[in-house]
Design an enzyme around this catalytic site. Structure first.
Site, PDB file in Angstrom:
ATOM      1  N   GLN A 175       2.589   3.106  13.377  1.00 23.77           N
ATOM      2  CA  GLN A 175       1.321   2.551  12.821  1.00 23.77           C
ATOM      3  C   GLN A 175       0.080   2.580  13.836  1.00 23.77           C
ATOM      4  O   GLN A 175       0.197   2.332  14.972  1.00 23.77           O
ATOM      5  CB  GLN A 175       1.471   1.279  12.085  1.00 23.77           C
ATOM      6  CG  GLN A 175       2.539   1.204  10.850  1.00 23.77           C
ATOM      7  CD  GLN A 175       1.796   1.958   9.828  1.00 23.77           C
ATOM      8  OE1 GLN A 175       0.713   2.352   9.695  1.00 23.77           O
ATOM      9  NE2 GLN A 175       2.395   1.868   8.558  1.00 23.77           N
ATOM     10  N   CYS A 235      -0.032   5.009   1.753  1.00 25.70           N
ATOM     11  CA  CYS A 235      -1.217   5.208   2.659  1.00 25.70           C
ATOM     12  C   CYS A 235      -2.465   6.233   1.785  1.00 25.70           C
ATOM     13  O   CYS A 235      -3.305   6.887   2.330  1.00 25.70           O
ATOM     14  CB  CYS A 235      -0.884   6.195   3.994  1.00 25.70           C
ATOM     15  SG  CYS A 235      -0.196   7.585   3.720  1.00 25.70           S
ATOM     16  N   ASN A 287      15.878  15.013   2.840  1.00 23.97           N
ATOM     17  CA  ASN A 287      14.547  15.711   2.204  1.00 23.97           C
ATOM     18  C   ASN A 287      14.450  14.866   1.199  1.00 23.97           C
ATOM     19  O   ASN A 287      14.702  15.089   0.017  1.00 23.97           O
ATOM     20  CB  ASN A 287      14.796  17.219   1.826  1.00 23.97           C
ATOM     21  CG  ASN A 287      13.512  17.743   1.275  1.00 23.97           C
ATOM     22  OD1 ASN A 287      12.328  16.766   1.390  1.00 23.97           O
ATOM     23  ND2 ASN A 287      13.205  18.883   1.227  1.00 23.97           N
ATOM     24  N   GLU A 319      15.349   9.123   5.989  1.00 28.02           N
ATOM     25  CA  GLU A 319      14.089   9.812   6.473  1.00 28.02           C
ATOM     26  C   GLU A 319      14.395  11.229   6.663  1.00 28.02           C
ATOM     27  O   GLU A 319      15.523  11.770   7.145  1.00 28.02           O
ATOM     28  CB  GLU A 319      14.071   8.989   7.895  1.00 28.02           C
ATOM     29  CG  GLU A 319      13.095   9.615   8.850  1.00 28.02           C
ATOM     30  CD  GLU A 319      11.440   9.732   8.352  1.00 28.02           C
ATOM     31  OE1 GLU A 319      10.914  10.763   8.440  1.00 28.02           O
ATOM     32  OE2 GLU A 319      11.093   8.745   7.747  1.00 28.02           O
ATOM     33  N   PHE A 345      11.945   6.885   3.555  1.00 25.90           N
ATOM     34  CA  PHE A 345      10.953   7.172   4.710  1.00 25.90           C
ATOM     35  C   PHE A 345      10.968   5.971   5.935  1.00 25.90           C
ATOM     36  O   PHE A 345       9.968   5.730   6.087  1.00 25.90           O
ATOM     37  CB  PHE A 345       9.502   7.521   4.016  1.00 25.90           C
ATOM     38  CG  PHE A 345       9.376   8.532   2.813  1.00 25.90           C
ATOM     39  CD1 PHE A 345       9.157   9.892   3.100  1.00 25.90           C
ATOM     40  CD2 PHE A 345       9.739   8.007   1.488  1.00 25.90           C
ATOM     41  CE1 PHE A 345       9.360  10.701   2.116  1.00 25.90           C
ATOM     42  CE2 PHE A 345       9.641   8.998   0.598  1.00 25.90           C
ATOM     43  CZ  PHE A 345       9.514  10.466   0.771  1.00 25.90           C
ATOM     44  N   CYS A 369     -21.903   0.156  17.165  1.00 23.46           N
ATOM     45  CA  CYS A 369     -21.385   1.358  17.950  1.00 23.46           C
ATOM     46  C   CYS A 369     -22.544   2.343  18.008  1.00 23.46           C
ATOM     47  O   CYS A 369     -23.284   2.733  16.938  1.00 23.46           O
ATOM     48  CB  CYS A 369     -20.184   2.382  17.287  1.00 23.46           C
ATOM     49  SG  CYS A 369     -19.767   3.805  18.272  1.00 23.46           S
ATOM     50  N   ASP A 386       8.009   3.722   1.831  1.00 26.74           N
ATOM     51  CA  ASP A 386       6.802   3.924   2.621  1.00 26.74           C
ATOM     52  C   ASP A 386       6.479   5.470   3.130  1.00 26.74           C
ATOM     53  O   ASP A 386       6.788   6.072   4.229  1.00 26.74           O
ATOM     54  CB  ASP A 386       7.055   3.132   4.041  1.00 26.74           C
ATOM     55  CG  ASP A 386       5.705   3.554   5.020  1.00 26.74           C
ATOM     56  OD1 ASP A 386       4.828   3.726   4.335  1.00 26.74           O
ATOM     57  OD2 ASP A 386       5.917   3.299   6.287  1.00 26.74           O
ATOM     58  N   CYS A 410     -20.779  10.387  15.477  1.00 27.89           N
ATOM     59  CA  CYS A 410     -19.366  10.474  15.587  1.00 27.89           C
ATOM     60  C   CYS A 410     -18.808  10.324  13.989  1.00 27.89           C
ATOM     61  O   CYS A 410     -19.295   9.430  13.330  1.00 27.89           O
ATOM     62  CB  CYS A 410     -18.876   9.442  16.372  1.00 27.89           C
ATOM     63  SG  CYS A 410     -17.276   9.103  16.223  1.00 27.89           S
TER      64      CYS A 410
END
Length: 461
Positions: A285, A416, A363, A335, A314, A84, A389, A94
């Site tokens: 995602q 994540c 919750n 969720e 989740f 890039c 997740d 960037c």
């Protein structure tokens, strides 16, 4: 001569730090080279493990320094030329990617090492088996993105793109190799469009949502559109074959510029015969190709039997819950977002899986052993498998409560954030008497330092 702030405060201006030479040992979780100099750790942007570099300190703290590479004196064999033209270390480059100077395969290996080191450093756990990395597309993979928009007269007008490296300014981007090519080609037309709008200085953000056959751009606006603005936006939509949505407040306020347009975005999971509908502002995602492989891997690792019950914490809009429902007797999705649960129920109905799924609003950061008990009773007494997740904060309340109730036979944890994964796995292993059977990385964000991962845990007999 103008008086400097330092002089006004009675201090001599501090001298600019002199460049130094460093030997790079590793990478940190932000993709910076790590060196140790005179008893202090230095985090050096643009440096790779095994390299000898000349670097400039940009910030100094009591326990560490940060800086950037000025010159690579001995290059790593894994260093490559970035594809890039907007990638770099200079001011104005960037900041959307941080690792384009590192071979793509080596990026994955280093992320795996980061995961293993974090599991040990924070959780004091090691997986019994390292899983093969989950990898998909490495370029043009970002089906979701949040672009910043700014009208800056001094820079020639409107800018649309990611932030500059280590800055709140918007990079002067003309293309992007991690966005789909069709979206990358819109960056310059979007800049021209923004410059023509009456609210050009009141449009701070453009969210991108790409589906199999549709692209939606959600314009976040802080002032009403004029009729002329609406005409310009409508013409842009027709000319470039994209749908435009307008968001005036939170995500739920977003609505189509042209009624009914962009309402049928879907996330495809063809291996399971599923197509999950979502709104442009819903969480999905980012890398759809990698997500397909991840879902396949998660279902295979959890391996629910035909007569078993699975709990998906989740669960979002059903990315894992619905594929699991094609294998298990029943799946309970939990969720905190009511809107995502509605999406999951609609997808289950469309797929003929409504009789095998139940979705419940909770919750999950306040989940307790009592909640586990109520969940087990609702499905006849036994939860056989669990998938978690969570967002970056992890799922500590959920995993802590596992020790206070009859445990499932297996847990798959998609993460994540390696730090909270390590914390939660450490708790299960050391306080809950579980075993960390396996862990591996998911390369959801190639060319960035972002590490996603999956772990499999089982209670000890």
């Amino acid at each position: 001569m103008p008086t400097t702030r330092s002089a006004r405060l009675g201090r001599e201006p501090s001298a600019k730090p002199q460049p130094q030479i460093a030997e790079i040992e590793s990478l940190d979780l932000e993709g910076r080279g790590v060196a140790r100099l005179e008893g202090k750790v230095a985090f050096i942007d643009g440096a790779l493990p095994g390299e000898r570099v000349l670097w400039q300190r940009t910030r100094s703290k009591a326990r560490f320094d940060t800086g950037r590479v000025l010159q690579v004196l001995r290059a790593s064999s894994l260093r490559v030329a970035p594809l890039c033209p907007h990638f770099g270390l200079e001011q104005g480059s960037c900041g959307g990617c941080s690792m384009q100077h590192l071979d793509a395969r080596a990026q994955v290996s280093i992320k795996q090492r980061m995961l293993e080191e974090t599991l040990w450093r924070i959780g004091h756990v090691r997986p019994e088996m390292v899983l093969r990395p989950v990898c998909g597309l490495t370029w043009h993979y970002r089906h979701r993105a949040r672009l910043t928009a700014r009208y800056v007269e001094g820079k020639g007008g409107a800018l649309v793109g990611f932030h500059e490296r280590a800055s709140s300014y918007v990079a002067d981007m003309r293309q992007c190799l991690v966005l789909p090519a069709s979206v990358s080609s819109l960056l310059m037309p979007l800049r021209a469009l923004l410059g023509e709008l009456s609210i050009r200085d009141r449009l701070p953000q453009i969210e991108v949502a790409v589906s199999q056959d549709s692209t939606v751009l959600v314009l976040r606006i802080l002032a009403p559109l004029s009729e002329a603005d609406r005409q310009l936006l409508t013409e842009f939509s027709r000319q470039h074959g994209v749908w435009l949505w307008i968001q005036t407040h939170g995500p739920d306020s977003a609505e189509a510029l042209i009624a009914g347009s962009g309402e049928h975005l879907t996330l495809a999971l063809p291996e399971f015969g599923l197509s999950l509908p979502f709104r442009p502002t819903d969480f999905t995602q980012v890398n759809h190709a990698t997500n397909e492989i991840l879902v396949r891997r998660a279902v295979a690792l959890l391996a629910p039997l035909a007569g078993e019950v699975v709990a998906d914490f989740f669960c979002g809009m059903g990315n894992f819950a619905l594929p699991l429902a094609t294998r298990a007797r029943q799946v309970v999705g939990l969720e905190g977002s009511a809107s995502l649960l509605n999406r999951a129920r609609a997808a289950a109905g469309a797929a003929g899986l409504a009789h095998k799924t139940t979705f419940s609003n909770h919750n999950l950061f306040e989940w307790s052993a009592q909640d586990w008990g109520a969940l087990r009773r609702s499905v006849g007494g036994v939860i056989d498998c669990v998938l978690i997740d969570p967002p970056r904060d992890g799922a500590l309340a959920v995993v802590q409560s596992l020790a206070l109730t009859a445990p499932p036979r297996r847990l798959a944890y998609v993460s994540c954030n390696p730090a909270t994964l390590a914390r939660d796995c450490g708790w299960l292993v050391h306080q809950g008497n579980w075993a960390l059977r396996a862990a591996g990385v998911i390369n959801m964000f190639p060319h960035t330092s972002h590490v996603e991962s999956i772990a499999v845990l089982e209670p000890m007999a």
